[in-house]
Design a protein around this motif. Sequence first.
Motif, short mmCIF file in Angstrom:
data_model
loop_
_atom_site.label_atom_id
_atom_site.label_comp_id
_atom_site.label_asym_id
_atom_site.label_seq_id
_atom_site.Cartn_x
_atom_site.Cartn_y
_atom_site.Cartn_z
N ILE A 39 0.69 -1.20 -0.28
CA ILE A 39 0.12 0.17 -0.05
C ILE A 39 0.92 1.26 0.07
N GLU A 40 2.02 1.17 0.74
CA GLU A 40 2.89 2.56 0.77
C GLU A 40 3.54 2.57 -0.66
N ASP A 41 3.91 1.53 -1.23
CA ASP A 41 4.49 1.66 -2.43
C ASP A 41 3.64 2.20 -3.59
N ILE A 42 2.26 1.93 -3.70
CA ILE A 42 1.36 2.03 -4.64
C ILE A 42 0.77 3.62 -4.43
N LEU A 43 0.49 3.79 -3.20
CA LEU A 43 -0.27 5.18 -2.79
C LEU A 43 0.68 6.14 -2.20
N ASP A 44 1.96 5.70 -1.73
CA ASP A 44 2.75 6.67 -1.19
C ASP A 44 1.98 7.25 0.33
N VAL A 45 1.17 6.36 0.93
CA VAL A 45 0.73 6.87 2.21
C VAL A 45 0.93 5.38 3.19
N THR A 46 1.18 5.66 4.41
CA THR A 46 1.16 4.62 5.43
C THR A 46 -0.30 4.35 6.07
N LYS A 47 -0.71 3.28 5.83
CA LYS A 47 -2.04 2.60 6.36
C LYS A 47 -1.70 1.49 7.30
N ASN A 48 -2.64 1.33 8.11
CA ASN A 48 -2.69 0.08 8.93
C ASN A 48 -3.56 -0.98 8.16
N VAL A 49 -3.38 -2.35 8.26
CA VAL A 49 -4.47 -3.25 7.79
C VAL A 49 -4.68 -4.00 8.98
N ILE A 50 -5.97 -4.08 9.04
CA ILE A 50 -6.57 -4.71 10.43
C ILE A 50 -7.31 -6.10 9.87
N PRO A 51 -6.73 -7.19 10.78
CA PRO A 51 -7.07 -8.37 10.37
C PRO A 51 -8.66 -8.78 11.16
N ILE A 52 -9.56 -9.10 10.29
CA ILE A 52 -10.86 -9.51 10.78
C ILE A 52 -11.49 -10.82 10.69
N ASP A 53 -12.51 -11.59 11.37
CA ASP A 53 -12.90 -12.65 10.87
C ASP A 53 -14.43 -12.30 10.50
N ASP A 54 -15.03 -13.28 10.77
CA ASP A 54 -16.60 -13.10 10.37
C ASP A 54 -17.28 -12.35 11.17
N ASN A 55 -16.73 -12.07 12.11
CA ASN A 55 -17.44 -11.12 13.31
C ASN A 55 -16.45 -9.81 13.33
N GLY A 56 -16.41 -9.20 12.29
CA GLY A 56 -15.61 -8.11 12.23
C GLY A 56 -16.53 -6.77 12.54
N GLY A 57 -17.60 -6.80 12.83
CA GLY A 57 -18.50 -5.39 13.09
C GLY A 57 -17.93 -4.57 14.01
N ASP A 58 -17.54 -5.14 15.11
CA ASP A 58 -16.92 -4.24 16.14
C ASP A 58 -15.94 -3.36 15.52
N SER A 59 -14.86 -4.10 14.68
CA SER A 59 -13.71 -3.66 14.29
C SER A 59 -14.06 -2.46 13.04
N LEU A 60 -15.19 -2.63 12.45
CA LEU A 60 -15.84 -1.53 11.44
C LEU A 60 -16.07 -0.54 12.04
N ASN A 61 -16.81 -0.69 13.29
CA ASN A 61 -17.44 0.27 14.08
C ASN A 61 -16.39 1.34 14.62
N LYS A 62 -15.24 0.85 15.03
CA LYS A 62 -14.01 1.52 15.39
C LYS A 62 -13.41 2.18 14.27
N ILE A 63 -13.27 1.65 13.00
CA ILE A 63 -12.82 2.48 12.07
C ILE A 63 -13.94 3.67 11.43
#
Length: 575
Positions: A225-249
């Motif tokens: 992502i940093e190579d192609i977009l020239d920005v530093t972004k976190n990548v958050i692992p989630i499973d089928d119950n990722g709703g709380d992670s989405l809510n945090k984002i």
Amino acid sequence: MLKTQEKYMDYLDTLQLQLKEGGISEEQVATLQISSLKDAIAETEMLVPVVGAFSSGKSSLLNSFLGKEYLPVGITPETSLATELRYVADEQNQRIEAVKDENLFERYEIDQIKEVSRNASSYKYMRLYLHNNRLKEIEPLILVDMPGFQSPLDIHNKAIMEYLNRGVHYVVLISVEDGTITRSMERKLQDIISFKRDISFFLSKANLRSFEEVENIRERLVEHIEDILDVTKNVIPIDDNGGDSLNKILKTIDPELICTSIFKDDVKEKFYSAIDLINTIIAGLKHDKDENEVAIENLSRSLDAIIQQRDRLISEAKDKYSDVSVNYIAEQVGQDLTSSIDELVSAAINGGSSSLQAVLSDIVRSSLLNHIQTFLHDTGQDLVDNFVYELKNVNMKDVSDLSLSEESINKMAEYIKSLLSEVSDIFSRKTEDEDKNARAKNTYRVITTILSVTTNIVSPIIEIIIILLPDILGAFFKNWQRNSQENIIRSQILTSIIPDIKRKIRIELPKVLHQEIEKMIIGISNEFEEKIEKKKSTLEAVQNEYKVKIEDIQQAITQYNNLLENVKKLLKEII
């Protein structure tokens, strides 16, 4: 309602009240269109598209966020349709609106969502109205479940072009099963960044791999992502119950900041216009009737100059802008296709006609977006400068405080250029009746942004290219065999397919490009005309006051000076 919305509406309410109490007539206050801006601020909504490859877990993520399986999971690419998730207060009013075009939709019950999906090709997108507290909590954010990247070209491209200029933040899912960002996704991410949108990343289906594997994939994605977009972004692992992670984002997205970026300049401009109005009244009162008449005549000449320049630019637009740019843009698309020849050859060998069509469409869309946006930005700046040059010529000999000064002309130009380039097409479309009201309320802005114009031009071109691709590829695949030599396929793509696409662009692009440039010219002209007309009508109103013989001119000037200071104090709070 956001605090920023309330704050700006309070400022505008106070401004209206100050103007009326300070002696500005209802008619003059109405010319500032303050109420229209207030309505637009009140109606703001912000779309957050959730994108990713087919079966990357988008619907599962959204269902987890909602706490209930509203969205069908595991549907085929052919039945996927962009779906806006909207809150509705009355549970009895839960519904689906399947949108055919901006003013036409069909209503369904929410349990008919699969039926709507089966007819995906008949609609542009759908609005799913749910009585769900999670949706209420994130307002004014509106989540959008986007079709997977492998959806049929017409559905896929409709969704991309529909939401590219409407989304304020994108949530991107990458499955651990894929584990990488494809070249196709790279282009889409670069499109999003080019439209000044922010992105969050999830690594979905993390439960299908070990912790170590997931972490290795995540680290590689961060680097990619940093190579192609020239920005530093976190990548958050989630499973089928990722709703709380989405809510945090979603909680990290700052609607207040977005609202500020959309409306701050518009609110400030209303204050500057009010100050201009008051200064014009004061100047008119300080001069005699004859001097005011001369100033009104000069402003009339300025209006005539703007109209003549508009007509001249429209008559020259085809030769000066449209035709010249078409060849350049077609050549740039050809170069982008040629530079991706290895990807095209691989698609043809490994995926056949449908795969090659998808890659061709993807590259052409991304290339057109990039080069047309750049061209329109340069053209918009040039058009504004043309009007400025004409205005300065007309007013160069008039240096009185009643004239259009160089400073005021430059301020007009600066504001119009900011309107052209700002991110302003993110108001969510509502139901048919609400949409009519929104369009009526948004008359405070008469110019269309370059980002919006870009999508207006690219959308029909891409639709035509998609329709024509089978014909373009027909001869190629008629005699094509899977064991054909790679260099033969490469040669045919370079010498036949790419030239055909360039030729189609040269045929189709002028039709929409010339039309949109004309609209841009008219929009810029209207902005200048509106501001000059306000000044002229203000002076005419002062002349009418002279006719009814204001007994104490000095007292009136003092009153307006006091008003001016009050408005300036309020403006300082905004700045």
